[in-house]
Motif scaffolding. Structure first.
Motif, PDB file in Angstrom:
ATOM      1  N   GLY A   1     -17.536  55.069  77.754  1.00 10.03           N
ATOM      2  CA  GLY A   1     -18.936  55.584  77.535  1.00 10.03           C
ATOM      3  C   GLY A   1     -18.682  57.130  77.001  1.00 10.03           C
ATOM      4  O   GLY A   1     -19.695  57.584  76.495  1.00 10.03           O
ATOM      5  N   LEU A   2     -17.707  57.848  77.601  1.00 12.94           N
ATOM      6  CA  LEU A   2     -17.625  59.279  77.419  1.00 12.94           C
ATOM      7  C   LEU A   2     -16.396  59.558  76.386  1.00 12.94           C
ATOM      8  O   LEU A   2     -16.251  60.504  75.882  1.00 12.94           O
ATOM      9  CB  LEU A   2     -17.019  59.850  78.722  1.00 12.94           C
ATOM     10  N   ASP A   3     -16.238  58.521  75.541  1.00 12.88           N
ATOM     11  CA  ASP A   3     -15.432  58.587  74.359  1.00 12.88           C
ATOM     12  C   ASP A   3     -16.320  59.554  73.230  1.00 12.88           C
ATOM     13  O   ASP A   3     -17.181  59.295  72.672  1.00 12.88           O
ATOM     14  CB  ASP A   3     -14.868  57.337  73.605  1.00 12.88           C
ATOM     15  N   PRO A   4     -15.531  60.653  72.725  1.00 10.78           N
ATOM     16  CA  PRO A   4     -16.231  61.402  71.665  1.00 10.78           C
ATOM     17  C   PRO A   4     -16.574  60.676  70.787  1.00 10.78           C
ATOM     18  O   PRO A   4     -17.715  61.151  69.757  1.00 10.78           O
ATOM     19  CB  PRO A   4     -15.260  62.637  71.556  1.00 10.78           C
ATOM     20  N   GLN A   5     -15.966  59.733  70.402  1.00 10.10           N
ATOM     21  CA  GLN A   5     -16.235  58.970  69.115  1.00 10.10           C
ATOM     22  C   GLN A   5     -17.046  57.535  69.275  1.00 10.10           C
ATOM     23  O   GLN A   5     -17.089  56.903  68.303  1.00 10.10           O
ATOM     24  CB  GLN A   5     -15.098  58.307  68.372  1.00 10.10           C
TER      25      GLN A   5
END
Length: 557
Positions: A279-283
């Motif tokens: 969920g916190l993946d920049p992509q």
């Protein structure tokens, strides 16, 4: 565990002899087995033989049914062994598991001194490493019951930075070199959603909780794409040896997803992977825009997002509605703000993705369930079968909301038996009755997708089946089980590791039971799950693991 190249294990085996790979195209009959599966009514069904062609089951033969003539068939004598549907772990961390095979294993250490000794031994065996890493320590098992310190690691006499994750992954232990590299000292503030453990003078002792771990982890070089591919390959091989044919990988970065895709191009993955996007993946927006992905052979599926709401109970990072019973004034930590949590859940739902939120404390579970109650209606996504990962501590009203909202609790049976030594201290006499509440959830009309959360817990699904049925650890303590009224039956436990875990991944049409038209995923085990004493279930092991009609693992004879 000795790992073997899965490519060398894709040949079929008849008794002691290997078959030609060309035989894969013709029908195979596995006969003379003590088989168990579930039928469409979720009832136990026995069988004596199973026939499959390629990756698909053609027919399952009940005891007494006439078997086909062997002409044109590859016949495998099962030698009376027990056969079960392939077991599914609904929550694990495959990359971390693979990396853990290359790191200091602190699982089960009984003191800080013993943990340091393992570090010293690892360093002597692996000189020249840029960082020394590991995981698995649990201060609750130590007589001191105190978090570890950087001072203790001075015994290693090393200038190499060190970082060791707690067993739950929600706290970490650093040495002085790591803290100096990160510039952490008494003036470093606690970040939102995190805490630095300090001494009486405010100086960091070496333990970092939840978001505070980033002070150290941001300085650890990330594994390269090739490193990740190697770790994933090793992990999947090892998981197949445990009897797992499918795993829901809880939190996959864009880089790790690329590693999976490249492995897929080289051939079918050894086991099936249901990958949850981090969920916190920049992509993440780019991954959501790409939509769902299902490989042609169903060994890689991407259609869900993993978001973390809070931390873990053991490190007092789980977010509670009221103070910890053993730490007045402290309620735990939310890893992201409630506003950001709602935004991520809504964004994922609007992209038609399943949302799977890590929530352990009753406060975090309440917040997540409130979001589901509002967002499922506004996004019209109940059909996505949204989940709460862990769902460990629940209010009674939230137990009822799982069924009402169609939200699936993805739980890990061994967490209860590992946490039993501290859970009641943390929660007190009342809240504990809403913790690890499998029976209450089942009686409320929901299903449970079971798993292990490896490498937090051992990956063996038989440990989970044992814990689910007995509510005991592997020393069969406590007598009679820990809050035994929450136990599952043998059938319910098996369902939670098969068809219900498949349902939680939208895969019940192809996985979870052994029926015509479904994938030929099954395991041959060394003992009869339904006949051995419940206290011995954890001793079971997989002698063969088959995924899509391919023999992936076989125990050396």
């Amino acid at each position: 565990m000795k790992l073997k190249s899965w490519l060398s294990r894709t040949l079929f085996v008849t008794s002691l002899g290997a078959l030609s790979a060309a035989a894969w195209a013709q029908s195979t009959l596995l006969t003379n087995v003590n088989g168990y599966t579930m039928n469409s009514d979720r009832e136990l069904q026995r069988f004596q033989a199973i026939q499959f062609t390629g990756d698909t089951i053609d027919r399952v033969f009940e005891p007494g049914e006439v078997l086909p003539e062997p002409d044109g068939l590859t016949v495998i004598d099962g030698q009376g062994k027990t056969v079960l549907p392939g077991l599914i772990d609904a929550h694990g961390h495959i990359l971390n598991y693979g990396l853990s095979l290359l790191r200091v294993d602190m699982a089960g250490v009984r003191s800080e001194r013993e943990a340091v000794q393992r570090v010293i031994e690892f360093q002597q065996a692996n000189p020249g490493m840029q960082w020394i890493q590991g995981r698995g320590w649990n201060q609750v098992l130590w007589e001191s019951n105190e978090f570890p310190t950087a001072a203790a690691l001075d015994a290693a006499e090393s200038d190499t930075p060190m970082w060791f994750s707690r067993i739950d992954g929600h706290a970490g232990w650093a040495n002085r070199a790591a803290m100096e590299l990160a510039g952490v000292d008494a003036t470093t503030p606690d970040p939102d959603g995190g805490m630095i453990i300090r001494d009486s003078e405010g100086r960091p002792t070496g333990t970092f909780v939840n978001n505070a771990m980033r002070y150290i982890t941001q300085h650890i070089p990330s594994p390269s794409l090739e490193d990740q591919k190697m770790a994933l390959r090793s992990a999947m091989q090892a998981l197949a040896a445990e009897g797992l044919t499918s795993v829901h990988d809880a939190g996959v970065s864009s880089t790790t997803l690329q590693a999976y895709r490249e492995l897929l191009e080289e051939g079918p993955l050894p086991i099936r992977v249901y990958a949850m996007l981090a969920g916190l993946d920049p992509q993440l927006p780019d991954r959501l825009a790409e939509g769902h992905f299902v490989s042609d052979d169903n060994t890689l599926v991407v259609r869900s997002v993993k978001i973390s709401a809070d931390g873990a109970l053991g490190s007092r990072g789980a977010y509670l509605n009221d103070d910890y019973s053993d730490m007045p004034g402290h309620r735990g930590l939310l890893q992201i703000t409630p506003e950001r949590l709602t935004q991520l859940m809504n964004q994922s739902m609007l992209s038609d993705f399943q949302v799977n939120v890590h929530a352990i404390g009753d406060g975090a579970n309440m917040i997540v369930m409130d979001n589901y109650e509002a967002l499922i209606q506004t996004t019209d996504t109940q059909q996505q079968r949204h989940r709460i990962e862990h769902a460990q501590v629940l209010r009674y009203e939230d137990i009822l909301r799982f069924s009402q909202l169609g939200v699936i609790p993805s739980m890990q049976a061994t967490h209860a038996t590992s946490d039993k030594n501290m859970a009641q201290d943390r929660l007190g006499e009342v809240r504990i009755h809403g913790a690890y509440a499998w029976r209450k959830l089942l009686d409320a009309g929901t299903i449970i997708a079971n798993g292990s959360d490896f490498p937090v817990e051992p990956a063996s699904p038989f440990y989970g089946l044992h814990a689910a049925v007995t509510r005991q650890d592997r020393n069969n303590e406590p007598p009679g089980g820990w809050f035994p009224e929450e136990r599952m039956t043998h059938e319910e436990a098996l369902l939670s590791f098969t068809v219900d875990a498949a349902f939680a991944a939208h895969q019940e049409g192809i996985l979870g039971t052994l029926e015509p038209g479904k994938q030929a995923d099954f395991i041959i085990v060394d003992q009869d799950y339904f006949e051995i004493p419940p206290e011995d279930i954890w001793t079971m092991s997989a002698e063969q693991t088959w995924v899509g009609g391919r023999l992936i693992h076989e125990t050396a004879q």
